[in-house]
Write a protein that holds these residues in place. Structure first.
Motif, short mmCIF file in Angstrom:
data_model
loop_
_atom_site.label_atom_id
_atom_site.label_comp_id
_atom_site.label_asym_id
_atom_site.label_seq_id
_atom_site.Cartn_x
_atom_site.Cartn_y
_atom_site.Cartn_z
N THR A 47 0.84 -1.20 0.00
CA THR A 47 0.00 0.00 0.00
C THR A 47 0.87 1.24 0.00
O THR A 47 1.99 1.25 0.51
CB THR A 47 -0.92 0.02 1.23
OG1 THR A 47 -0.12 0.01 2.43
CG2 THR A 47 -1.85 -1.18 1.24
N ASP A 48 0.34 2.29 -0.58
CA ASP A 48 1.02 3.60 -0.61
C ASP A 48 -0.07 4.66 -0.63
O ASP A 48 -0.63 4.96 -1.68
CB ASP A 48 1.92 3.71 -1.83
CG ASP A 48 2.69 5.03 -1.85
OD1 ASP A 48 2.65 5.76 -0.84
OD2 ASP A 48 3.31 5.35 -2.89
N GLY A 49 -0.39 5.22 0.55
CA GLY A 49 -1.50 6.17 0.64
C GLY A 49 -2.81 5.48 0.35
O GLY A 49 -3.16 4.50 1.01
N ASN A 50 -3.51 5.95 -0.66
CA ASN A 50 -4.79 5.34 -1.06
C ASN A 50 -4.61 4.27 -2.15
O ASN A 50 -5.59 3.70 -2.62
CB ASN A 50 -5.76 6.41 -1.56
CG ASN A 50 -6.24 7.31 -0.44
OD1 ASN A 50 -6.24 6.91 0.72
ND2 ASN A 50 -6.66 8.52 -0.77
N SER A 51 -3.37 4.03 -2.57
CA SER A 51 -3.11 3.06 -3.63
C SER A 51 -2.70 1.72 -3.03
O SER A 51 -2.07 1.66 -1.98
CB SER A 51 -2.00 3.57 -4.56
OG SER A 51 -2.37 4.79 -5.15
N PHE A 52 -3.06 0.66 -3.72
CA PHE A 52 -2.69 -0.68 -3.26
C PHE A 52 -2.29 -1.55 -4.45
O PHE A 52 -2.70 -1.30 -5.59
CB PHE A 52 -3.85 -1.34 -2.51
CG PHE A 52 -5.00 -1.71 -3.39
CD1 PHE A 52 -5.07 -2.96 -4.01
CD2 PHE A 52 -6.03 -0.81 -3.63
CE1 PHE A 52 -6.13 -3.30 -4.84
CE2 PHE A 52 -7.09 -1.15 -4.45
CZ PHE A 52 -7.15 -2.38 -5.05
N SER A 53 -1.48 -2.54 -4.16
CA SER A 53 -1.10 -3.54 -5.16
C SER A 53 -1.13 -4.91 -4.49
O SER A 53 -0.63 -5.07 -3.38
CB SER A 53 0.31 -3.28 -5.70
OG SER A 53 0.37 -2.04 -6.36
N ILE A 54 -1.73 -5.86 -5.15
CA ILE A 54 -1.75 -7.24 -4.68
C ILE A 54 -0.97 -8.07 -5.69
O ILE A 54 -1.42 -8.28 -6.82
CB ILE A 54 -3.19 -7.76 -4.52
CG1 ILE A 54 -3.92 -6.93 -3.45
CG2 ILE A 54 -3.20 -9.23 -4.14
CD1 ILE A 54 -5.35 -7.32 -3.22
N LEU A 55 0.22 -8.49 -5.29
CA LEU A 55 1.14 -9.16 -6.19
C LEU A 55 1.07 -10.67 -6.02
O LEU A 55 1.03 -11.18 -4.90
CB LEU A 55 2.58 -8.70 -5.94
CG LEU A 55 2.93 -7.25 -6.25
CD1 LEU A 55 2.51 -6.35 -5.11
CD2 LEU A 55 4.42 -7.09 -6.50
N ALA A 56 1.07 -11.37 -7.16
CA ALA A 56 1.07 -12.83 -7.13
C ALA A 56 2.50 -13.33 -6.97
O ALA A 56 3.43 -12.78 -7.56
CB ALA A 56 0.47 -13.39 -8.42
N ASP A 57 2.65 -14.35 -6.14
CA ASP A 57 3.95 -15.00 -5.95
C ASP A 57 4.10 -16.04 -7.05
O ASP A 57 3.35 -17.02 -7.10
CB ASP A 57 3.99 -15.67 -4.57
CG ASP A 57 5.35 -16.27 -4.27
OD1 ASP A 57 6.13 -16.48 -5.21
OD2 ASP A 57 5.64 -16.54 -3.09
N ASN A 58 5.06 -15.83 -7.93
CA ASN A 58 5.12 -16.67 -9.14
C ASN A 58 5.82 -18.01 -8.90
O ASN A 58 6.55 -18.50 -9.76
CB ASN A 58 5.82 -15.91 -10.27
CG ASN A 58 7.26 -15.55 -9.92
OD1 ASN A 58 7.66 -15.64 -8.78
ND2 ASN A 58 8.02 -15.12 -10.91
N ARG A 59 5.56 -18.61 -7.76
CA ARG A 59 6.11 -19.94 -7.54
C ARG A 59 5.21 -21.00 -8.19
O ARG A 59 4.01 -20.78 -8.39
CB ARG A 59 6.27 -20.23 -6.04
CG ARG A 59 4.99 -20.39 -5.29
CD ARG A 59 5.26 -20.66 -3.82
NE ARG A 59 5.92 -19.53 -3.17
CZ ARG A 59 6.39 -19.57 -1.94
NH1 ARG A 59 6.30 -20.67 -1.22
NH2 ARG A 59 6.96 -18.50 -1.42
#
Length: 232
Positions: A47-59
């Protein structure tokens, strides 16, 4: 690096967006990540302020853990994630998530995009690929047979070693080490000797596994030969 083993799947990319309610949504997003992990899918939240990222773990994961159709299972999980957000917030979410599933002689590539309706839409293509056969999985019967052989071997080893090892004494020693004697609760009957000495302290010697009593002489304690003769 993936070796394109048949029956495996790799998910990578991210899903990102904005929400003014991000601080209050944090727990729900983490709950979703935990639920996804129970399916074998790993994500991380940034998260960064009002922004978010949900990252996939590429295993690499096993595709059959996501039966019956892995891409549909992934899409359903992502749709559950989108329900956390309002309709307006869903329209501002962007996805670069993609999965690659390896089957015999082919790979199935699937894109997971967020549509105008705020739901996940998949796009799929299948291409030829040089894949590696998956190691054969043991059947239930084979696993039971291996377990039975292991128990038999362990039993034989135990039977033979029991000739040389006193397991009962060993177990008793282990129990004593784990739960040492509390010497302070011991009762020492000093009635017959109370005039000669008293017990001042009780202690447990772990090394020698013995109770140590510290005594104090009384006034009647014999100090010389004449005292002993008188007592006799």
């Amino acid at each position: 690096m993936n070796d394109k083993t048949e029956g495996t799947l790799v998910l990578d990319g991210l899903l990102e967006g904005k929400s003014s309610r991000l601080p209050e949504l944090g727990d729900r997003l983490r709950e979703w990540i935990a639920a996804a992990e129970s399916l074998g899918l790993r994500f991380s939240l940034e998260t960064d302020g009002n922004s978010f990222s949900i990252l996939a773990d590429n295993r690499t994961v096993q595709a059959d853990d996501l039966d019956p159709v892995p891409s549909e299972r992934i899409a359903a999980a992502l749709n559950e994630l989108l329900k956390v957000f309002s309709n307006e917030e869903q329209k501002q979410i962007f996805s670069t998530l993609r999965s690659v599933e390896y089957r015999r002689g082919m790979e199935v590539q699937t894109l997971y995009a967020v549509g105008p309706d705020g739901k996940i839409h998949t796009r799929e293509r299948i291409i030829d690929a040089s894949t590696t056969p998956a190691p054969r999985r043991l059947t239930r019967k084979e696993k039971l047979r291996i377990g039975a052989v292991g128990l038999l071997v362990a039993g034989l080893v135990f039977s033979i070693s029991a000739i040389f090892v006193d397991y009962r004494a060993l177990l008793r020693s282990i129990i004593e080490d784990i739960t040492p004697l509390d010497a302070e609760v011991l009762k020492v009957d000093m009635e017959s000797f109370k005039d000669y000495f008293t017990v001042e302290k009780r202690a447990y010697d772990r090394r020698n596994k013995a109770v140590v009593l510290t005594l104090k002489r009384g006034k009647a304690f014999p100090l010389n030969e004449s005292d002993f003769k008188r007592l006799l």
